[in-house]
Scaffold this motif. Structure first.
Motif, PDB file in Angstrom:
ATOM      1  N   UNK A 190       0.846  -1.191   0.000  1.00 44.15           N
ATOM      2  CA  UNK A 190       0.000   0.000   0.000  1.00 44.15           C
ATOM      3  C   UNK A 190       0.886   1.247   0.000  1.00 44.15           C
ATOM      4  N   UNK A 191       0.282   2.385  -0.342  1.00 48.79           N
ATOM      5  CA  UNK A 191       1.033   3.638  -0.392  1.00 48.79           C
ATOM      6  C   UNK A 191       1.650   3.999   0.955  1.00 48.79           C
ATOM      7  N   UNK A 192       0.970   3.645   2.040  1.00 46.48           N
ATOM      8  CA  UNK A 192       1.429   4.032   3.371  1.00 46.48           C
ATOM      9  C   UNK A 192       2.411   3.030   3.975  1.00 46.48           C
ATOM     10  N   UNK A 193       2.694   1.960   3.256  1.00 49.77           N
ATOM     11  CA  UNK A 193       3.504   0.860   3.775  1.00 49.77           C
ATOM     12  C   UNK A 193       4.942   1.326   4.029  1.00 49.77           C
ATOM     13  N   UNK A 194       5.373   1.270   5.299  1.00 54.37           N
ATOM     14  CA  UNK A 194       6.727   1.686   5.667  1.00 54.37           C
ATOM     15  C   UNK A 194       7.734   0.541   5.645  1.00 54.37           C
ATOM     16  N   UNK A 195       7.305  -0.647   5.278  1.00 56.97           N
ATOM     17  CA  UNK A 195       8.175  -1.821   5.305  1.00 56.97           C
ATOM     18  C   UNK A 195       9.144  -1.767   4.134  1.00 56.97           C
ATOM     19  N   UNK A 196      10.430  -1.857   4.423  1.00 57.14           N
ATOM     20  CA  UNK A 196      11.454  -1.814   3.374  1.00 57.14           C
ATOM     21  C   UNK A 196      12.035  -3.191   3.080  1.00 57.14           C
ATOM     22  N   UNK A 197      11.589  -4.227   3.804  1.00 57.54           N
ATOM     23  CA  UNK A 197      12.091  -5.580   3.567  1.00 57.54           C
ATOM     24  C   UNK A 197      11.709  -6.062   2.173  1.00 57.54           C
ATOM     25  N   UNK A 198      12.556  -6.926   1.623  1.00 53.60           N
ATOM     26  CA  UNK A 198      12.205  -7.570   0.369  1.00 53.60           C
ATOM     27  C   UNK A 198      11.100  -8.591   0.636  1.00 53.60           C
ATOM     28  N   UNK A 199      10.025  -8.465  -0.088  1.00 48.20           N
ATOM     29  CA  UNK A 199       8.899  -9.365   0.140  1.00 48.20           C
ATOM     30  C   UNK A 199       9.281 -10.807  -0.159  1.00 48.20           C
ATOM     31  N   UNK A 200      10.115 -11.038  -1.163  1.00 51.79           N
ATOM     32  CA  UNK A 200      10.497 -12.401  -1.525  1.00 51.79           C
ATOM     33  C   UNK A 200      11.167 -13.131  -0.380  1.00 51.79           C
ATOM     34  N   UNK A 201      11.849 -12.397   0.505  1.00 48.98           N
ATOM     35  CA  UNK A 201      12.545 -13.039   1.621  1.00 48.98           C
ATOM     36  C   UNK A 201      11.573 -13.707   2.584  1.00 48.98           C
ATOM     37  N   UNK A 202      10.306 -13.306   2.537  1.00 54.58           N
ATOM     38  CA  UNK A 202       9.325 -13.835   3.481  1.00 54.58           C
ATOM     39  C   UNK A 202       8.976 -15.291   3.186  1.00 54.58           C
ATOM     40  N   UNK A 203       9.347 -15.780   2.022  1.00 59.37           N
ATOM     41  CA  UNK A 203       8.978 -17.140   1.650  1.00 59.37           C
ATOM     42  C   UNK A 203       9.790 -18.188   2.399  1.00 59.37           C
ATOM     43  N   UNK A 205      10.138 -18.551   5.633  1.00 56.47           N
ATOM     44  CA  UNK A 205       9.620 -18.911   6.957  1.00 56.47           C
ATOM     45  C   UNK A 205       8.116 -19.107   6.877  1.00 56.47           C
ATOM     46  N   UNK A 206       7.535 -19.593   7.968  1.00 58.55           N
ATOM     47  CA  UNK A 206       6.096 -19.867   7.963  1.00 58.55           C
ATOM     48  C   UNK A 206       5.312 -18.579   7.719  1.00 58.55           C
ATOM     49  N   UNK A 207       4.211 -18.705   6.988  1.00 59.62           N
ATOM     50  CA  UNK A 207       3.537 -17.515   6.475  1.00 59.62           C
ATOM     51  C   UNK A 207       2.917 -16.651   7.564  1.00 59.62           C
ATOM     52  N   UNK A 208       2.316 -17.256   8.606  1.00 55.71           N
ATOM     53  CA  UNK A 208       1.644 -16.439   9.616  1.00 55.71           C
ATOM     54  C   UNK A 208       2.650 -15.589  10.392  1.00 55.71           C
ATOM     55  N   UNK A 209       3.786 -16.165  10.693  1.00 52.00           N
ATOM     56  CA  UNK A 209       4.861 -15.414  11.358  1.00 52.00           C
ATOM     57  C   UNK A 209       5.337 -14.269  10.456  1.00 52.00           C
ATOM     58  N   UNK A 210       5.478 -14.557   9.167  1.00 51.61           N
ATOM     59  CA  UNK A 210       5.930 -13.540   8.217  1.00 51.61           C
ATOM     60  C   UNK A 210       4.923 -12.403   8.106  1.00 51.61           C
ATOM     61  N   UNK A 211       3.644 -12.751   8.052  1.00 44.06           N
ATOM     62  CA  UNK A 211       2.604 -11.736   7.921  1.00 44.06           C
ATOM     63  C   UNK A 211       2.564 -10.842   9.155  1.00 44.06           C
ATOM     64  N   UNK A 212       2.614 -11.450  10.323  1.00 43.96           N
ATOM     65  CA  UNK A 212       2.627 -10.695  11.582  1.00 43.96           C
ATOM     66  C   UNK A 212       3.788  -9.703  11.572  1.00 43.96           C
ATOM     67  N   UNK A 231      11.402 -20.071  17.211  1.00 41.83           N
ATOM     68  CA  UNK A 231      12.145 -20.956  16.302  1.00 41.83           C
ATOM     69  C   UNK A 231      12.185 -20.424  14.871  1.00 41.83           C
ATOM     70  N   UNK A 232      11.099 -19.777  14.417  1.00 37.93           N
ATOM     71  CA  UNK A 232      11.071 -19.263  13.051  1.00 37.93           C
ATOM     72  C   UNK A 232      12.172 -18.233  12.823  1.00 37.93           C
TER      73      UNK A 232
END
Length: 243
Positions: A190-203, A205-212, A231-232
């Protein structure tokens, strides 16, 4: 975090857990859940932080979450910050339910018979997936028509990949095959998203932990103090994947 062998009346949230909706509601988000089943038992604290929970009795009920419900809710809250947990269940077997509001596909009996006889349900699954893609596309167009698309962060995920014959076999306990362990995880920023992490890196680890993690980073909200010891987090540093 569900234990599916545990009776619902015995399943209670750990009191040390911090829930995503709790944190977002403190940031003036209206938190809404649309659920396909009774897993968010209000007496067991799974719904902490949610202002409203709409809970269908079963995943195959006519009140099971559909995009029409979601669009009407968004229109009603169009001037507020909202967080929605939307449990869309239409890709889960069996594919025999004929919901009046929004069933992905009414399968021909001969197609069902062929799938059962050949023990190959993938053609039916793919027809369901195609219909879901169509419904989701209409929802995207709804957001654009309301000038909300750029301002909306969308996370599309699942609990696991498809588990159907021929790869899935009843009572074998073997679910570590490619389709089943491939969990979908897609972020639309989204336009307001302050997250600078690469989204691909989220793959990794487990998805719920990544989303949180991702949502808290995007809003610059402090994470639970136990996150660094999960552990994640340790496995992510070692480039391990969890299934």
């Amino acid at each position: 975090i569900a234990d599916h062998k545990c009776p619902l009346y015995k399943e209670t949230a750990n009191p040390n857990l911090e829930f995503l909706a709790e944190k977002l509601s403190k940031k003036d988000f209206f938190c809404q859940a649309f659920l396909a089943g009774p897993r968010f038992d209000t007496l067991k604290y799974w719904n902490l932080g949610y202002h409203s929970v709409i809970n269908a009795p079963t995943p195959y009920n006519n009140d099971s979450p559909n995009f029409y419900q979601l669009e009407k809710f968004i229109e009603d809250k169009i001037d507020e910050n909202i967080f929605v947990y939307f449990h869309f269940y239409r890709l889960h077997a069996p594919f025999l339910n004929l919901n009046k509001i929004e069933t992905p596909f009414s399968n021909d009996v001969s197609n069902l018979n062929e799938a059962y006889s050949s023990r190959n349900f993938y053609p039916i699954y793919f027809s369901q997936l195609k219909r879901l893609d169509y419904e989701f596309g209409k929802f995207i167009n709804f957001l654009k028509s309301k000038k909300l698309y750029d301002d909306t962060l969308i996370v599309l995920t699942g609990d696991h990949g498809n588990s159907l014959p021929p790869n899935w076999k009843h009572s074998t306990g073997d679910s570590l095959y490619r389709e089943h362990i491939n969990v979908p995880l897609i972020f639309k920023k989204a336009d307001w998203d302050n997250n600078t992490d690469k989204i691909d890196d989220k793959r990794y680890v487990s998805s719920h932990y990544s989303i949180f993690n991702y949502l808290l980073d995007s809003l610059k909200i402090e994470k639970p103090n136990y996150f660094e010891t999960l552990p994640q987090e340790n496995l992510k540093k070692l480039n391990f994947a969890l299934s």
